[in-house]
Motif scaffolding. Structure first.
Motif, mmCIF file in Angstrom:
data_model
loop_
_atom_site.group_PDB
_atom_site.id
_atom_site.type_symbol
_atom_site.label_atom_id
_atom_site.label_comp_id
_atom_site.label_asym_id
_atom_site.label_seq_id
_atom_site.Cartn_x
_atom_site.Cartn_y
_atom_site.Cartn_z
ATOM 1 N N PRO A 1 0.917 -1.164 -0.192
ATOM 2 C CA PRO A 1 0.002 0.099 0.079
ATOM 3 C C PRO A 1 0.943 1.331 -0.061
ATOM 4 O O PRO A 1 1.844 1.456 0.579
ATOM 5 N N ARG A 2 0.430 2.374 -0.660
ATOM 6 C CA ARG A 2 1.150 3.452 -0.811
ATOM 7 C C ARG A 2 0.552 4.301 0.255
ATOM 8 O O ARG A 2 -0.498 4.483 0.397
ATOM 9 N N GLN A 3 1.423 5.154 1.014
ATOM 10 C CA GLN A 3 1.281 6.324 1.755
ATOM 11 C C GLN A 3 2.064 7.362 1.612
ATOM 12 O O GLN A 3 3.279 7.301 0.957
ATOM 13 N N GLU A 4 1.287 8.704 1.978
ATOM 14 C CA GLU A 4 2.205 9.740 1.783
ATOM 15 C C GLU A 4 3.049 10.107 2.936
ATOM 16 O O GLU A 4 3.026 9.403 3.867
ATOM 17 N N PRO A 5 4.294 10.703 2.429
ATOM 18 C CA PRO A 5 5.552 10.791 3.496
ATOM 19 C C PRO A 5 4.773 11.492 4.555
ATOM 20 O O PRO A 5 3.970 12.379 4.537
ATOM 21 N N ARG A 6 5.305 11.094 5.711
ATOM 22 C CA ARG A 6 5.054 11.617 7.061
ATOM 23 C C ARG A 6 5.632 12.681 7.395
ATOM 24 O O ARG A 6 6.910 13.125 6.829
ATOM 25 N N ASP A 7 4.821 13.841 7.835
ATOM 26 C CA ASP A 7 5.761 15.009 8.459
ATOM 27 C C ASP A 7 6.402 14.875 9.589
ATOM 28 O O ASP A 7 5.862 14.570 10.696
#
Length: 199
Positions: free
Chosen positions: A140-146
């Motif tokens: 699964p793809r996830q946006e980069p975390r802040d």
């Protein structure tokens, strides 16, 4: 697939599954493992570990895990279990018979320096996987975390430890300034007291 309804796997079911998965091996002793996480986990003799999923979502993750381990194994210099047999044990539920690695679970013992170094190598290997390989695994793809809030929390903790003399001088400043950029074509690394993690 073993013809049973899903439920808590029994020793009898496990022995039947092991006979089917390892038909050429002498029948080994089986015993449950206390720390199984989301799986039902069993020792199979002294060489293998059997993990049975108990939910359909876990079954999907187990399939991805097996494929990911096969890819990572070629890229890291650390022990990664091999699935010598895998399949379904009930409708929608899967199992894997993995080679047993030496050592104890981190759930039952403090992570040793050797284990920390192995974990760093595995994480570095994961980070270095080409995007095309990752896409082929169906992860699964996830946006980069802040990482800003996490870095602030780490800096606060480091200041408290610095006051106790428990961390090296300059660590708080490095946390506050963020990671140093890497030259083009080179990895960036962070070093703990026992290992380095690169990305």
């Amino acid at each position: 697939m073993i013809g049973v309804m899903p439920g808590s796997p029994t020793a009898a079911l496990v022995r039947e599954l092991v006979r089917a998965a390892l038909p050429h091996a002498d029948e080994p002793a089986v015993s449950p493992v206390d720390e199984g996480g989301e799986h039902s986990t069993w020792w199979v003799g002294g060489q293998y570990v059997l993990r049975l999923t108990l939910e359909r979502d876990s079954a999907v993750r187990q399939g991805r895990e097996i494929a990911l381990r096969d890819v990572v194994r070629e890229r890291v210099f650390a022990g990664v279990p091999v699935s010598v047999a895998h399949g379904s044990w009930a409708p929608g539920l899967t199992y894997t018979v993995d080679t047993r690695l030496p050592g104890a679970s981190a759930e039952a013992a403090v992570l040793a320096p050797e284990g920390e170094a192995d974990l760093a190598r595995v994480l570095s290997g994961l980070r270095g996987l080409p995007p095309g390989v990752v896409a082929g695994l169906g992860l699964p793809r996830q946006e980069p975390r802040d990482l800003g809030p996490l870095r602030e929390d780490a800096a606060r903790a480091a200041r408290r430890l610095t006051a106790d003399g428990a961390v090296p001088d300059g660590l708080v400043e490095r946390l506050g300034s963020g990671p140093r950029p890497s030259p083009p074509g080179r990895s960036s690394c962070t070093t703990t007291s026992r290992a380095s993690i690169c990305w």
